[in-house]
Structures are given as structure tokens and as C-alpha cells.
Write a protein that holds these residues in place. Structure first.
Motif, mmCIF file in Angstrom:
data_model
loop_
_atom_site.group_PDB
_atom_site.id
_atom_site.type_symbol
_atom_site.label_atom_id
_atom_site.label_comp_id
_atom_site.label_asym_id
_atom_site.label_seq_id
_atom_site.Cartn_x
_atom_site.Cartn_y
_atom_site.Cartn_z
ATOM 1 N N ALA A 1 5.212 -13.674 17.433
ATOM 2 C CA ALA A 1 5.749 -12.980 16.124
ATOM 3 C C ALA A 1 4.525 -13.366 15.239
ATOM 4 C CB ALA A 1 6.844 -13.834 15.491
ATOM 5 N N VAL A 2 4.487 -12.698 13.930
ATOM 6 C CA VAL A 2 3.346 -12.913 13.239
ATOM 7 C C VAL A 2 4.263 -13.313 11.701
ATOM 8 C CG1 VAL A 2 3.251 -10.507 12.302
ATOM 9 C CG2 VAL A 2 1.587 -12.138 11.829
ATOM 10 N N HIS A 3 3.918 -14.241 11.287
ATOM 11 C CA HIS A 3 4.420 -14.999 9.947
ATOM 12 C C HIS A 3 3.672 -14.330 8.707
ATOM 13 C CE1 HIS A 3 7.354 -17.904 12.073
ATOM 14 N NE2 HIS A 3 6.455 -17.511 12.697
ATOM 15 N N VAL A 4 4.381 -13.584 7.847
ATOM 16 C CA VAL A 4 3.422 -13.291 6.532
ATOM 17 C C VAL A 4 4.342 -13.321 5.297
ATOM 18 C CG1 VAL A 4 2.583 -11.064 5.862
ATOM 19 C CG2 VAL A 4 3.019 -11.061 8.146
ATOM 20 N N PRO A 5 3.636 -14.248 4.449
ATOM 21 C CA PRO A 5 4.169 -14.412 3.068
ATOM 22 C C PRO A 5 4.853 -12.918 2.400
ATOM 23 C CG PRO A 5 2.086 -15.540 3.298
ATOM 24 C CD PRO A 5 2.263 -14.568 4.401
ATOM 25 N N PRO A 6 6.160 -13.048 2.092
ATOM 26 C CA PRO A 6 6.549 -11.743 1.151
ATOM 27 C C PRO A 6 5.282 -11.499 0.056
ATOM 28 C CG PRO A 6 8.275 -12.926 1.812
ATOM 29 C CD PRO A 6 7.043 -13.943 1.998
ATOM 30 N N ALA A 7 5.192 -10.460 -0.234
ATOM 31 C CA ALA A 7 4.156 -10.037 -1.564
ATOM 32 C C ALA A 7 4.856 -10.718 -2.810
ATOM 33 C CB ALA A 7 4.162 -8.509 -1.445
ATOM 34 N N THR A 8 4.112 -11.298 -3.764
ATOM 35 C CA THR A 8 4.249 -11.750 -4.876
ATOM 36 C C THR A 8 3.621 -11.002 -5.974
ATOM 37 O OG1 THR A 8 2.558 -13.458 -4.867
ATOM 38 C CG2 THR A 8 4.744 -14.088 -4.096
ATOM 39 N N GLY A 9 2.718 -9.843 -5.437
ATOM 40 C CA GLY A 9 1.943 -8.973 -6.465
ATOM 41 C C GLY A 9 1.901 -7.952 -5.572
ATOM 42 N N PRO A 10 0.858 -6.698 -6.205
ATOM 43 C CA PRO A 10 0.442 -5.605 -5.709
ATOM 44 C C PRO A 10 -0.298 -5.739 -4.211
ATOM 45 C CG PRO A 10 0.453 -5.538 -7.962
ATOM 46 C CD PRO A 10 0.435 -6.949 -7.834
ATOM 47 N N GLN A 11 -0.248 -4.900 -3.295
ATOM 48 C CA GLN A 11 -0.711 -4.760 -2.248
ATOM 49 C C GLN A 11 -1.249 -3.316 -1.799
ATOM 50 O OE1 GLN A 11 0.932 -6.775 1.032
ATOM 51 N NE2 GLN A 11 1.216 -8.810 0.030
ATOM 52 N N TYR A 12 -2.396 -3.343 -1.423
ATOM 53 C CA TYR A 12 -2.976 -1.838 -1.082
ATOM 54 C C TYR A 12 -3.711 -1.889 0.200
ATOM 55 C CZ TYR A 12 -1.277 0.645 -4.995
ATOM 56 O OH TYR A 12 -0.363 1.354 -6.263
ATOM 57 N N PHE A 13 -3.703 -0.670 0.833
ATOM 58 C CA PHE A 13 -4.551 -0.455 2.190
ATOM 59 C C PHE A 13 -5.159 0.722 2.025
ATOM 60 C CE2 PHE A 13 -4.954 1.338 6.454
ATOM 61 C CZ PHE A 13 -5.728 0.610 6.910
ATOM 62 N N SER A 14 -6.321 0.906 2.361
ATOM 63 C CA SER A 14 -7.122 2.349 2.472
ATOM 64 C C SER A 14 -7.924 2.342 3.618
ATOM 65 C CB SER A 14 -7.720 2.461 1.349
ATOM 66 O OG SER A 14 -8.104 3.756 0.971
ATOM 67 N N LYS A 15 -8.119 3.389 4.157
ATOM 68 C CA LYS A 15 -9.267 3.256 5.244
ATOM 69 C C LYS A 15 -9.929 4.902 5.156
ATOM 70 C CE LYS A 15 -6.417 5.085 9.455
ATOM 71 N NZ LYS A 15 -5.927 4.741 10.576
ATOM 72 N N VAL A 16 -11.100 4.954 5.720
ATOM 73 C CA VAL A 16 -11.724 6.131 5.964
ATOM 74 C C VAL A 16 -11.781 6.506 7.364
ATOM 75 C CG1 VAL A 16 -14.130 7.034 5.764
ATOM 76 C CG2 VAL A 16 -13.188 5.650 4.091
ATOM 77 N N GLY A 17 -11.495 7.799 7.711
ATOM 78 C CA GLY A 17 -11.581 8.339 9.100
ATOM 79 C C GLY A 17 -12.080 9.622 8.895
ATOM 80 N N THR A 18 -12.516 10.216 10.454
ATOM 81 C CA THR A 18 -13.116 11.384 10.334
ATOM 82 C C THR A 18 -12.356 12.654 9.984
ATOM 83 O OG1 THR A 18 -12.683 11.595 12.620
ATOM 84 C CG2 THR A 18 -14.807 10.643 12.080
ATOM 85 N N ASP B 1 -22.004 3.937 15.293
ATOM 86 C CA ASP B 1 -21.261 4.393 16.443
ATOM 87 C C ASP B 1 -20.952 5.891 16.237
ATOM 88 O OD1 ASP B 1 -19.027 4.622 14.876
ATOM 89 O OD2 ASP B 1 -18.332 2.790 16.261
ATOM 90 N N VAL B 2 -20.326 6.504 17.014
ATOM 91 C CA VAL B 2 -19.762 7.945 17.067
ATOM 92 C C VAL B 2 -18.950 8.259 15.902
ATOM 93 C CG1 VAL B 2 -20.104 8.289 19.660
ATOM 94 C CG2 VAL B 2 -17.945 7.663 18.579
ATOM 95 N N ARG B 3 -18.424 7.281 15.232
ATOM 96 C CA ARG B 3 -17.429 7.518 14.180
ATOM 97 C C ARG B 3 -18.243 7.470 12.697
ATOM 98 N NH1 ARG B 3 -14.269 4.118 16.679
ATOM 99 N NH2 ARG B 3 -14.171 2.515 14.967
ATOM 100 N N GLY B 4 -19.457 6.824 12.719
ATOM 101 C CA GLY B 4 -20.261 6.530 11.535
ATOM 102 C C GLY B 4 -21.120 5.540 11.597
#
Length: 286
Positions: free
Chosen positions: A162-179, A253-256
């Protein structure tokens, strides 16, 4: 090639102890690609998809415990509240078919620098629960789990439980760049988690170094200079982006190119911090 199919966790641990060379399958979205392209040909496969407890999650003791077999689709549908950063990252993974099959545990096991779940786990301060038949349970902080390109701290006889993750106490964001906009391996990615009670910010970089990593200098900067009651200082935001970019150590690499990845990490860092900070101020004003 032998195909092992345990139905309980105990059977899975015993099989891994007896055949430490067996490659675990938890979803199979990475392993099957490698087999199809003859990247590797293991002596045995250890299919964990029939171990029901790995598909369970719970919240207790200040952590959300996500079983290694919980698919991305369940993370999106059921865990968007306590784990918003991880849920955002899960939405960017592959197609609906892949999200129904692939799992965070499988992503951890593959330990690819480009894995989408790694940055939000790092930013949130996750801990990976692993176990072996003979030595029992180990708890490995996510920041110590990644050792190299597709190499982790797992011992040959250990499996991710399993993975143990503290529940969010503030804002969280994820962003990625792809082709392109969908069904793409990240050129680079970035996650941020605000921890207002602790007056700190967590970060995670993906596909920008031999391993997923945190931008420690950038985190220390915000811990020292961020005013949690005021609008975001543009100079501080700019310096944060520069330090996040400096934490990257990418390749061409081939992606960037490496240069593009360094630039993009700085942009993603500034954007995600701005989004998160705006949410933080709106919540305070409400």
C-alpha cells in the motif's frame, strides 16, 4: 516463463520469497508493454490482480492507506477529496481502459521517472508500505523509494502492499507537459501541495531527472519567506520557479530536450503555486 497467480496476500509473499526473480503484475500496463516489445523476458510473472485486499483503501490514523491494486479510476472517483493531487495526476494517465487497470502500486513498482503518480506522492509526503515473507513490513518514505531509472528501494523478496498519504490540508495541483493533450508519457511534470498548518509547501518533479524528486531548495525558500496571509509576491514566485528548475537534471530524448524540460519545470512550478495560492486565499476569505 512461469505464471504465478496467488489469491491471498500471504500466498503472494510466499511466492515472491520462493521466486524472488518473479516480476509482479499489478494491472500490467507497464510490464505487458515490455514483454510485447521483448524488452525483458523474466523467468516468472507474479500476478497480484486476484489479491482482493490490494484493491481496498481506508482513512485512519492521519493517513489515507491506498492498496497497491487500487486502480486510477477509483482514485479519481473516490479519493479526489482527501487526495486531490493524486487524483489530478490519475486523470492524466492513459485512456479509460488504462485507468481502469493501472494502479498507483504498479506505478511505484515500475519506478519510471515519468510515472504520473510520483510527483503528487512526493509533494504530499507519502510513505510506501512494503512487505516480505521473512522480514515483515517496512515503511519507506517516497523521497527515499526511488534509487535510479526504474530502480527502487524494494528488496528482491518484497512486494508493495500500500501507499500511505496524508489527506490534504490545503490545495494541491498536478500539471504535466506532453507531446499531445491525452494518452501521452510526460515530457515533464510537477506537483505541489500546500500544508498551511505546518506553514510549508511540498513539491514533486517528474520526468526531469533520473528519479522523481523534490525541489528542496524551493521548499526551503517558501518555508522561510512565504507570508501565508498575503497575496503571492511576484519576486518570490519567480525565485521559486528558478529553484524548481534548478532541481531538475533531465536528459535529451525523443520526447524533449533537457533545456526544454528545465524551462518547462520552472513554468509549471510558477503556475501550480499560483493556482494553489489563489485557492488558499479564497478559502481564508470565505
Amino acid at each position: 516463463m512461469d505464471f504465478l497467480r496467488p489469491t491471498t496476500w500471504e500466498e503472494a509473499l510466499a511466492a515472491k520469497a520462493d521466486r524472488p526473480e518473479a516480476v509482479p503484475i499489478q494491472g500490467g500496463t507497464d510490464v505487458m508493454v515490455e514483454l510485447n516489445f521483448d524488452v525483458r523476458r523474466p523467468e516468472a510473472l507474479l500476478d497480484l490482480n486476484r489479491v482482493a485486499e490490494l484493491r481496498e483503501w481506508s482513512i485512519a490514523g492521519g493517513f489515507c492507506r491506498v492498496g497497491a491494486g487500487v486502480p486510477y479510476a477509483a482514485v479519481i472517483e473516490e479519493l479526489g477529496g482527501p487526495l486531490p493531487g493524486l487524483a489530478q495526476a490519475a486523470r492524466t494517465v492513459g485512456s479509460p481502459q488504462i485507468r481502469n487497470r493501472g494502479s498507483v502500486g504498479g506505478n511505484l513498482g515500475a519506478a519510471s521517472p515519468a510515472g504520473d503518480s510520483h510527483p503528487p506522492l512526493l509533494a504530499a509526503g507519502a510513505v510506501v508500505e512494503v512487505e516480505s515473507y521473512g522480514r515483515g513490513v517496512r515503511m519507506i518514505p517516497a523521497a527515499e523509494f526511488y534509487l535510479g531509472v526504474k530502480r527502487s528501494a524494494l528488496e528482491p523478496d518484497e512486494l508493495i502492499r500500500a501507499v500511505h498519504v496524508p489527506p490534504a490540508t490545503g490545495p494541491q495541483y498536478f500539471s504535466k507537459v506532453g507531446t499531445r493533450n491525452a494518452m501521452v508519457i510526460a515530457v515533464c511534470s510537477f506537483a505541489i501541495a500546500l500544508h498551511p498548518r505546518e506553514r510549508r509547501v511540498g513539491t514533486g518533479l517528474g520526468s526531469a531527472a533520473p528519479t522523481p524528486r523534490r525541489a528542496l531548495e524551493a521548499e526551503e525558500l517558501l518555508a522561510a519567506e512565504l507570508d501565508w496571509d498575503a497575496p503571492l509576491d511576484p519576486a518570490l514566485l519567480r525565485r521559486f520557479g528558478e529553484l524548481c528548475a534548478r532541481a531538475a537534471a533531465p536528459i535529451d530524448d525523443v520526447r524533449g530536450t533537457a533545456a526544454y524540460r528545465v524551462h518547462a519545470i520552472g513554468v509549471l512550478a510558477r503556475r501550480t503555486l499560483t493556482w494553489a495560492w489563489n485557492d488558499h486565499l479564497e478559502k481564508r476569505a470565505a
